[in-house]
Design a protein around this motif. Structure first.
Motif, mmCIF file in Angstrom:
data_model
loop_
_atom_site.group_PDB
_atom_site.id
_atom_site.type_symbol
_atom_site.label_atom_id
_atom_site.label_comp_id
_atom_site.label_asym_id
_atom_site.label_seq_id
_atom_site.Cartn_x
_atom_site.Cartn_y
_atom_site.Cartn_z
ATOM 1 N N LEU A 1 11.141 13.219 1.530
ATOM 2 C CA LEU A 1 11.258 11.757 1.496
ATOM 3 C C LEU A 1 12.562 11.326 2.159
ATOM 4 N N ALA A 2 12.493 10.248 2.943
ATOM 5 C CA ALA A 2 13.704 9.690 3.551
ATOM 6 C C ALA A 2 14.450 8.860 2.513
ATOM 7 N N PRO A 3 15.768 8.731 2.646
ATOM 8 C CA PRO A 3 16.541 7.887 1.717
ATOM 9 C C PRO A 3 16.062 6.438 1.715
ATOM 10 N N THR A 4 15.423 6.016 2.811
ATOM 11 C CA THR A 4 14.946 4.633 2.923
ATOM 12 C C THR A 4 13.608 4.415 2.205
ATOM 13 N N TYR A 5 12.995 5.500 1.716
ATOM 14 C CA TYR A 5 11.679 5.353 1.072
ATOM 15 C C TYR A 5 11.801 4.725 -0.309
ATOM 16 N N THR A 6 10.957 3.746 -0.587
ATOM 17 C CA THR A 6 10.862 3.123 -1.908
ATOM 18 C C THR A 6 9.461 3.389 -2.447
ATOM 19 N N HIS A 7 9.383 4.004 -3.610
ATOM 20 C CA HIS A 7 8.077 4.333 -4.188
ATOM 21 C C HIS A 7 7.504 3.083 -4.851
ATOM 22 N N ALA A 8 6.665 2.383 -4.109
ATOM 23 C CA ALA A 8 6.125 1.111 -4.589
ATOM 24 C C ALA A 8 4.651 0.982 -4.229
ATOM 25 N N PRO A 9 3.769 1.725 -4.930
ATOM 26 C CA PRO A 9 2.330 1.601 -4.677
ATOM 27 C C PRO A 9 1.865 0.173 -4.899
ATOM 28 N N SER A 10 1.033 -0.326 -4.004
ATOM 29 C CA SER A 10 0.586 -1.715 -4.054
ATOM 30 C C SER A 10 -0.894 -1.778 -3.727
ATOM 31 N N ALA A 11 -1.654 -2.483 -4.563
ATOM 32 C CA ALA A 11 -3.096 -2.637 -4.343
ATOM 33 C C ALA A 11 -3.347 -3.903 -3.540
ATOM 34 N N VAL A 12 -3.703 -3.744 -2.278
ATOM 35 C CA VAL A 12 -4.076 -4.885 -1.431
ATOM 36 C C VAL A 12 -5.603 -4.864 -1.378
ATOM 37 N N ILE A 13 -6.170 -4.236 -0.366
ATOM 38 C CA ILE A 13 -7.595 -3.931 -0.402
ATOM 39 C C ILE A 13 -7.746 -2.510 -0.941
ATOM 40 N N THR A 14 -6.907 -1.614 -0.418
ATOM 41 C CA THR A 14 -6.825 -0.250 -0.947
ATOM 42 C C THR A 14 -5.398 -0.010 -1.439
ATOM 43 N N LEU A 15 -5.171 1.114 -2.107
ATOM 44 C CA LEU A 15 -3.845 1.423 -2.651
ATOM 45 C C LEU A 15 -2.936 1.936 -1.538
ATOM 46 N N GLN A 16 -1.855 1.204 -1.274
ATOM 47 C CA GLN A 16 -0.964 1.525 -0.158
ATOM 48 C C GLN A 16 0.496 1.490 -0.612
ATOM 49 N N PRO A 17 1.387 2.207 0.095
ATOM 50 C CA PRO A 17 2.824 2.076 -0.183
ATOM 51 C C PRO A 17 3.313 0.732 0.368
ATOM 52 N N GLN A 18 3.811 -0.126 -0.510
ATOM 53 C CA GLN A 18 4.137 -1.501 -0.128
ATOM 54 C C GLN A 18 5.157 -1.583 1.002
ATOM 55 N N TYR A 19 6.138 -0.688 0.987
ATOM 56 C CA TYR A 19 7.212 -0.750 1.985
ATOM 57 C C TYR A 19 7.134 0.378 3.007
ATOM 58 N N GLY A 20 5.945 0.970 3.132
ATOM 59 C CA GLY A 20 5.776 2.067 4.079
ATOM 60 C C GLY A 20 6.046 3.413 3.437
ATOM 61 N N ALA A 21 5.866 4.480 4.233
ATOM 62 C CA ALA A 21 6.057 5.848 3.733
ATOM 63 C C ALA A 21 6.985 6.593 4.681
ATOM 64 N N GLN A 22 8.281 6.400 4.488
ATOM 65 C CA GLN A 22 9.282 6.993 5.376
ATOM 66 C C GLN A 22 9.515 8.462 4.995
ATOM 67 N N ILE A 23 9.180 9.342 5.920
ATOM 68 C CA ILE A 23 9.272 10.787 5.709
ATOM 69 C C ILE A 23 10.160 11.396 6.802
ATOM 70 N N ILE A 24 10.994 12.370 6.424
ATOM 71 C CA ILE A 24 11.797 13.106 7.401
ATOM 72 C C ILE A 24 11.080 14.425 7.719
ATOM 73 N N LEU A 25 10.793 14.634 9.001
ATOM 74 C CA LEU A 25 10.114 15.842 9.458
ATOM 75 C C LEU A 25 11.129 16.861 9.990
ATOM 76 N N HIS A 26 10.890 18.142 9.685
ATOM 77 C CA HIS A 26 11.681 19.240 10.238
ATOM 78 C C HIS A 26 10.730 20.214 10.906
ATOM 79 N N LYS A 27 11.044 20.616 12.115
ATOM 80 C CA LYS A 27 10.196 21.576 12.837
ATOM 81 C C LYS A 27 10.354 22.969 12.230
ATOM 82 N N ILE A 28 9.221 23.640 12.036
ATOM 83 C CA ILE A 28 9.259 25.002 11.507
ATOM 84 C C ILE A 28 9.362 25.989 12.673
#
Length: 521
Positions: free
Chosen positions: A494-521
């Protein structure tokens, strides 16, 4: 004399309209409320026109203002934030309760045996929607299998079903692989610049699943299919806008507003695009020049076979029916699979031990190679993870209705009641799932769905019974392929900017997005 008659007619019309309005917004809801109360189905009292929506909005605002970031100590206990009014009622009333959405009573059913009675009903006692309701914006997305009832549903299901057999899905795997490969290559370029990168994967997965459906549904007409996806995406945004603007009994949806006109314009454009692709494909099939294995060809061939077997041109689906099925496939499949992948990456970022276990399994079964259909079927841990994510973050809840006085268990429900099966509550019931019901534990699915809970009718992210989602195997295969290939190439957190805020609009979505940090293996 004529003036007197006209005045009388006008007065009678006004009085009749007023009585009808009063019946709709007060007398009928209060009578239903009284009948439900007698049977122990309680809730917040009905308020004129608004029902409980004001209380719902107030509680939601108070919850969001008090804490915009969910506690990471118990991140999967999402209901208090998702719908605090529903959470309050579910805590007080364990069997059933009622929530008023405007003038519509929605009875929440949480008891497994009652849920089973609803979902396994074969007599049409609990249809998905009341056919007497006026047309709504939801029909602009498509009126395929998901919204049909009775004989027409049975006919469509029979024709559409062959396109989703495992042998047909196996033929679609190359389309899935092509789209996933493009995503992985894009991410690798971003990571190579800095050694790692931060991405909002919710946006990435929406594009991925849109591309997958475009290829799987229309094959050689991929670019036209992608245009349909983009139009449907725009339609979804406009639909959310209209939901926020409209209140019960508002006529806004029928007025020629800018949003309404654009929605209907998109409806016409999508229908025209699908029709054009269909007509070309039908000619190819009839001349024996079609070698496509995409959804459209499978659907058209199945439809033609139905007509030939019955020797009746009216036995199959009409052109309009096929168009609606294609549109519904986009709407139902694209966002739900994207959300499944999004929540899976969020959950595996929170639970690094399960991310490592999943990666070890992937590398053990097919290493760095491109997975085959059989490889994917051997992924036990990845499958367990996806099932657990669907338990904790189901795309939506199930709604049925009554069109007449109907018996359900010991209840006698009047006509016009919606039956609401809140998956977010039922999937977290400690009586069914144990003391760790609020925890992420894929191990509970080690012996399959049937043994994961006390009663297997406590788990139904794709529905249950005869109306179980026809596209569930398509969605799970797509998610399994994408997640396993991501695990092959990247580790993530998880990125430091990620806020865990599930929100039901039409489907269940992360309200503020899903910021993830990727590392190459």
């Amino acid at each position: 004399m004529l003036v007197f008659v006209v005045v009388c007619v006008v007065m009678i019309t006004i009085i009749w309209s007023s009585v009808k309005l009063l019946h709709t917004i007060w007398w009928r809801p209060k009578m239903i409320e009284k009948q439900l109360k007698k049977q122990g189905i309680l809730g917040y009292p009905y308020r004129l026109m608004h029902g409980n929506t004001k209380e719902m909005t107030k509680l939601a605002m108070e919850t969001n203002n008090s804490s915009t970031r969910s506690s990471m100590e118990s991140p999967h206990d999402i209901l208090p934030r998702l719908n605090p009014l529903l959470h309050n009622l579910a805590t007080t009333h364990k069997k059933a309760f009622v929530v008023w959405y405007g003038t519509t009573p929605r009875v929440a059913i949480m008891e497994p045996k009652l849920i089973k009675e609803i979902l396994l009903n074969k007599f049409g006692d609990f249809p998905k929607s009341d056919s007497s309701e006026p047309n709504s914006f939801t029909k602009l997305f498509g009126t395929g299998l998901a919204s049909l009832e009775g004989h027409k549903w049975a006919k469509h299901r029979k024709i559409v079903n062959p396109a989703f057999h495992f042998d047909k899905l196996k033929q679609m795997l190359p389309a899935f692989s092509t789209c996933t490969k493009e995503l992985i290559e894009k991410w690798e370029k971003l990571v190579n610049r800095e050694g790692c990168c931060e991405l909002d994967v919710s946006v990435e997965f929406l594009n991925l699943t849109g591309d997958v459906i475009s290829r799987a549904a229309f094959g050689s007409n991929f670019e036209e299919g992608r245009l349909i996806f983009l139009l449907q995406k725009e339609l979804g945004k406009l639909f959310i806008q209209s939901m926020r603007l409209n209140i019960d009994f508002s006529l806004l949806r029928f007025l020629p507003t800018k949003v309404n006109k654009r929605m209907r314009q998109i409806y016409g454009e999508v229908g025209g695009l699908v029709r054009g692709i269909m007509e070309k494909r039908e000619k190819s099939i009839q001349t024996g020049n079609d070698d496509n294995d995409d959804l459209l060809s499978l659907l058209l061939k199945s439809n033609m076979n139905e007509r030939q077997e019955n020797q009746d041109s009216n036995a199959g689906m009409t052109t309009e029916d096929v168009i609606e099925e294609c549109k519904m496939f986009y709407f139902a499949g694209q966002e739900t699979t994207a959300n499944l992948l999004t929540w899976s990456m969020i959950a595996l970022s929170m639970h690094q031990d399960w991310q490592e276990r999943a990666r070890e399994e992937v590398l053990k079964i097919f290493g760095k190679n491109k997975p085959t259909f059989d490889d994917l079927n051997h992924l036990k841990i990845v499958n367990m993870i996806l099932l657990e994510v669907l338990r904790l973050y189901p795309p939506t809840s199930l709604v049925r209705c009554t069109t007449k006085k109907t018996k359900l268990g010991d209840f006698y429900l009047p006509a016009g009641v919606q039956l609401f099966i809140p998956l977010h509550i039922v999937h977290r019931d400690p009586e069914q799932w144990g003391e760790d019901a609020l925890e992420f534990n894929p191990e509970r699915f080690a012996e399959g769905i049937a043994k994961a809970s006390k009663d297997q009718v406590s788990y139904f992210p794709f529905g249950w019974g005869p109306r179980i989602c026809i596209g569930q195997n398509f969605a799970l295969l797509e998610a399994k392929l994408a997640l396993s290939q991501i695990l092959q190439h990247f580790s993530f957190e998880l990125a430091p900017t990620y806020t865990h805020a599930p929100s039901a609009v039409i489907t269940l979505q992360p309200q503020y997005g899903a910021q993830i940090i990727l590392h190459k293996i």
